[in-house]
Design a protein around this motif. Structure first.
Motif, PDB file in Angstrom:
ATOM      1  N   ILE A  12       0.843  -1.205   0.000  1.00 45.31           N
ATOM      2  CA  ILE A  12       0.000   0.000   0.000  1.00 45.31           C
ATOM      3  C   ILE A  12       0.875   1.250   0.000  1.00 45.31           C
ATOM      4  O   ILE A  12       1.874   1.325   0.717  1.00 45.31           O
ATOM      5  CB  ILE A  12      -0.961  -0.009   1.211  1.00 45.31           C
ATOM      6  N   LEU A  13       0.471   2.213  -0.846  1.00 40.90           N
ATOM      7  CA  LEU A  13       1.144   3.517  -0.859  1.00 40.90           C
ATOM      8  C   LEU A  13       0.356   4.448   0.065  1.00 40.90           C
ATOM      9  O   LEU A  13      -0.864   4.568  -0.074  1.00 40.90           O
ATOM     10  CB  LEU A  13       1.146   4.085  -2.290  1.00 40.90           C
ATOM     11  N   ALA A  81      -1.445  -2.433  -4.166  1.00 44.39           N
ATOM     12  CA  ALA A  81      -2.797  -2.987  -3.981  1.00 44.39           C
ATOM     13  C   ALA A  81      -3.807  -1.870  -3.746  1.00 44.39           C
ATOM     14  O   ALA A  81      -4.986  -2.026  -4.025  1.00 44.39           O
ATOM     15  CB  ALA A  81      -2.805  -3.945  -2.802  1.00 44.39           C
ATOM     16  N   ALA A  82      -3.333  -0.736  -3.198  1.00 44.59           N
ATOM     17  CA  ALA A  82      -4.245   0.376  -2.893  1.00 44.59           C
ATOM     18  C   ALA A  82      -3.445   1.650  -2.622  1.00 44.59           C
ATOM     19  O   ALA A  82      -2.236   1.591  -2.384  1.00 44.59           O
ATOM     20  CB  ALA A  82      -5.091   0.033  -1.675  1.00 44.59           C
ATOM     21  N   VAL A  83      -4.146   2.785  -2.654  1.00 47.05           N
ATOM     22  CA  VAL A  83      -3.539   4.077  -2.297  1.00 47.05           C
ATOM     23  C   VAL A  83      -4.314   4.650  -1.115  1.00 47.05           C
ATOM     24  O   VAL A  83      -5.532   4.829  -1.192  1.00 47.05           O
ATOM     25  CB  VAL A  83      -3.641   5.104  -3.458  1.00 47.05           C
ATOM     26  N   PHE A 101      -4.043  13.776  -5.759  1.00 48.29           N
ATOM     27  CA  PHE A 101      -3.014  12.874  -6.296  1.00 48.29           C
ATOM     28  C   PHE A 101      -3.434  11.420  -6.080  1.00 48.29           C
ATOM     29  O   PHE A 101      -3.361  10.602  -7.004  1.00 48.29           O
ATOM     30  CB  PHE A 101      -1.667  13.146  -5.617  1.00 48.29           C
ATOM     31  N   ALA A 102      -3.889  11.108  -4.888  1.00 49.51           N
ATOM     32  CA  ALA A 102      -4.283   9.722  -4.567  1.00 49.51           C
ATOM     33  C   ALA A 102      -5.450   9.283  -5.447  1.00 49.51           C
ATOM     34  O   ALA A 102      -5.456   8.164  -5.981  1.00 49.51           O
ATOM     35  CB  ALA A 102      -4.666   9.628  -3.090  1.00 49.51           C
ATOM     36  N   LYS A 103      -6.421  10.168  -5.615  1.00 45.94           N
ATOM     37  CA  LYS A 103      -7.575   9.835  -6.460  1.00 45.94           C
ATOM     38  C   LYS A 103      -7.131   9.537  -7.885  1.00 45.94           C
ATOM     39  O   LYS A 103      -7.558   8.551  -8.484  1.00 45.94           O
ATOM     40  CB  LYS A 103      -8.546  11.017  -6.501  1.00 45.94           C
ATOM     41  N   GLY A 104      -6.269  10.398  -8.411  1.00 52.04           N
ATOM     42  CA  GLY A 104      -5.800  10.232  -9.794  1.00 52.04           C
ATOM     43  C   GLY A 104      -5.060   8.912  -9.965  1.00 52.04           C
ATOM     44  O   GLY A 104      -5.294   8.165 -10.922  1.00 52.04           O
ATOM     45  N   LEU A 105      -4.202   8.602  -8.989  1.00 55.96           N
ATOM     46  CA  LEU A 105      -3.397   7.370  -9.093  1.00 55.96           C
ATOM     47  C   LEU A 105      -4.299   6.133  -8.997  1.00 55.96           C
ATOM     48  O   LEU A 105      -4.179   5.196  -9.799  1.00 55.96           O
ATOM     49  CB  LEU A 105      -2.337   7.340  -7.991  1.00 55.96           C
ATOM     50  N   ALA A 106      -5.228   6.151  -8.040  1.00 51.50           N
ATOM     51  CA  ALA A 106      -6.129   5.002  -7.862  1.00 51.50           C
ATOM     52  C   ALA A 106      -6.983   4.793  -9.113  1.00 51.50           C
ATOM     53  O   ALA A 106      -7.159   3.658  -9.576  1.00 51.50           O
ATOM     54  CB  ALA A 106      -7.019   5.223  -6.638  1.00 51.50           C
ATOM     55  N   LEU A 107      -7.456   5.896  -9.665  1.00 47.03           N
ATOM     56  CA  LEU A 107      -8.312   5.802 -10.861  1.00 47.03           C
ATOM     57  C   LEU A 107      -7.527   5.253 -12.044  1.00 47.03           C
ATOM     58  O   LEU A 107      -7.976   4.343 -12.747  1.00 47.03           O
ATOM     59  CB  LEU A 107      -8.876   7.199 -11.187  1.00 47.03           C
ATOM     60  N   GLY A 343     -14.771   6.548  -2.280  1.00 52.81           N
ATOM     61  CA  GLY A 343     -15.164   6.815  -3.666  1.00 52.81           C
ATOM     62  C   GLY A 343     -14.388   7.987  -4.241  1.00 52.81           C
ATOM     63  O   GLY A 343     -13.725   8.731  -3.508  1.00 52.81           O
ATOM     64  N   GLN A 344     -14.497   8.167  -5.546  1.00 49.60           N
ATOM     65  CA  GLN A 344     -13.816   9.285  -6.210  1.00 49.60           C
ATOM     66  C   GLN A 344     -14.451  10.626  -5.845  1.00 49.60           C
ATOM     67  O   GLN A 344     -13.896  11.679  -6.140  1.00 49.60           O
ATOM     68  CB  GLN A 344     -13.851   9.076  -7.737  1.00 49.60           C
ATOM     69  N   ASP A 345     -15.628  10.581  -5.185  1.00 53.21           N
ATOM     70  CA  ASP A 345     -16.279  11.836  -4.780  1.00 53.21           C
ATOM     71  C   ASP A 345     -15.843  12.279  -3.373  1.00 53.21           C
ATOM     72  O   ASP A 345     -16.357  13.243  -2.821  1.00 53.21           O
ATOM     73  CB  ASP A 345     -17.809  11.666  -4.827  1.00 53.21           C
ATOM     74  N   THR A 346     -14.873  11.569  -2.777  1.00 51.35           N
ATOM     75  CA  THR A 346     -14.409  11.903  -1.417  1.00 51.35           C
ATOM     76  C   THR A 346     -13.698  13.267  -1.410  1.00 51.35           C
ATOM     77  O   THR A 346     -12.846  13.516  -2.252  1.00 51.35           O
ATOM     78  CB  THR A 346     -13.421  10.822  -0.915  1.00 51.35           C
ATOM     79  N   VAL A 347     -14.073  14.104  -0.443  1.00 47.87           N
ATOM     80  CA  VAL A 347     -13.419  15.418  -0.338  1.00 47.87           C
ATOM     81  C   VAL A 347     -12.702  15.516   1.017  1.00 47.87           C
ATOM     82  O   VAL A 347     -13.134  14.896   1.988  1.00 47.87           O
ATOM     83  CB  VAL A 347     -14.435  16.579  -0.475  1.00 47.87           C
TER      84      VAL A 347
END
Ligand code: KG4
Length: 354
Positions: A12-13, A81-83, A101-107, A343-347
């Motif tokens: 995990i990163l 395996a995950a960010v 950054f984390a969202k972009g990498l995970a996506l 989710g990708q909508d997490t703020v």
């Protein structure tokens, strides 16, 4: 979305960007493989963290820091395996950099995104394992990781809390500051004495040469397990103002004694409520976390109290007490095991409870 190797080797990163340190770490299950921290020196000249400068510096640092963390761990992005990232609490602009950054990498990799509460992560730093660490920790503390339930004194620049930890992800704040944090008290009083930011480590160093009983400062009378440090800060400020009127060299001539006396007062306040909490909850499994736990006087006081009260004491390694991504990756690992993904909508959020 792909969930990789959940019962063997999970890489995990972790990404931390809540304040003024940009950090990335790689963890393999509970074992840390790399932990890179880029400190932002720019704030020193302002005497505190400037939020806008912090977020800009995070933007500059994040890619090289993540790249270095991967290289030091000998891991490629494909193996992750995950960010996991710090969602809050912290400075919103800074958190946004790590979150985006984390969202972009995970996506882009099609792997899970895990949001981490910074405070919870500070506590989970106690569970970090290192490849060659076992012998170090076991030398000082026979039981390497705390047993549940335990009490954790979380003391950092923004928090002073006593946390009841029932499980890795089940924590309850049973006491906390109603105004300033212990770290803030160190930093603000240090600033009044003309020390650079953050002043905690400078006070710690000078206190070793001073007389802790030379000056007496006020201690709050707050009921229950809550803390307060703003009265001490004001008392310290007015005390210096009055003495400086009589002697303009007062601070210079008494810096070590002032540091030692102030440090002792902060430690007494912290320890008083911790002892009360341990007695009330009948818990002898005690831990400390957060930047202020690097303080040598506090560590000594904890160790003395542990002997006196037969506590089983847990102190994280120095590098995991300050803001770091290793603890974020560690929290990410426990959430990964539970399939607790964001989710990708997490703020991000600036303020939070556990
Ligand atoms: O957990 P941390 O790295 O991050 C934030 O809360 O932002 O804690 C930073 C705080 C600062 O207030 C700093 O002065 C304090 O930890 N600190 C110390 C020592 N080392 C760091 N305070 C007292 N003695 C120290 N040795």
């Amino acid at each position: 979305m792909e969930v990789k190797n959940s019962n063997s080797e999970t890489l995990i990163l972790g990404i931390e960007s809540s304040c003024d340190d940009t950090s990335a770490a790689i963890i393999r299950n509970e074992t840390i493989l790399s932990n890179v921290v880029a400190n932002q020196k720019i704030h020193t000249e302002y005497g505190g963290v400037v939020p806008e400068l912090a977020s800009r510096a995070h933007q500059q640092n994040i890619i090289p820091v993540v790249d270095l963390a991967l290289r030091r761990a000998g891991v490629t992005v494909d193996q992750l395996a995950a960010v996991a990232f710090t969602r809050g609490p912290g400075l919103l602009g800074s958190l946004l950099v790590g979150t985006s950054f984390a969202k972009g990498l995970a996506l882009s990799r099609g792997i899970p995104l895990i949001e981490v509460n910074h405070l919870q992560a500070h506590v989970l730093a106690l569970f970090i394992r290192e490849k060659d660490r076992e012998k170090d920790r076991e030398k000082d503390f026979p039981n390497p990781s705390p047993l549940f339930p335990f009490l954790c004194l979380l003391v950092s620049g923004g928090n002073s809390q006593i946390i009841l930890v029932r499980d890795h992800l089940d924590m309850e704040i049973i006491g906390q500051t109603i105004d300033d944090a212990a770290g803030e008290a160190f930093d603000k009083c240090a600033k009044v004495m003309g020390m650079p930011y953050p002043g905690g480590p400078y006070i710690d160093k000078l206190a070793k040469e001073g007389d802790p009983l030379k000056f007496r400062f006020t201690k709050p009378r707050i009921p229950g397990l809550d803390y307060s440090f703003s009265g001490l800060k004001t008392n310290f400020l007015y005390f210096l103002r009055d003495r400086l009127k009589e002697n303009p060299e007062f601070i210079e001539e008494n810096k070590a004694d002032l540091s030692a006396s102030l440090q002792l007062t902060i430690i007494d306040i912290l320890m008083g409520k911790l002892v009360k909490a341990a007695k009330t909850m009948k818990i002898k499994e005690i831990a400390v976390a957060g930047g202020v736990s690097a303080n040598s006087g506090l560590r000594k006081a904890l160790q003395e109290e542990a002997i006196l009260r037969r506590w089983n004491l847990h102190i994280p390694k120095f590098e995991y007490t300050m803001d770091n991504a290793a603890m974020i990756a560690m929290a990410g690992y426990y959430k990964y095991l539970r399939g607790d993904f964001a989710g990708q909508d997490t703020v991000p959020f600036a303020r939070t409870q556990l």
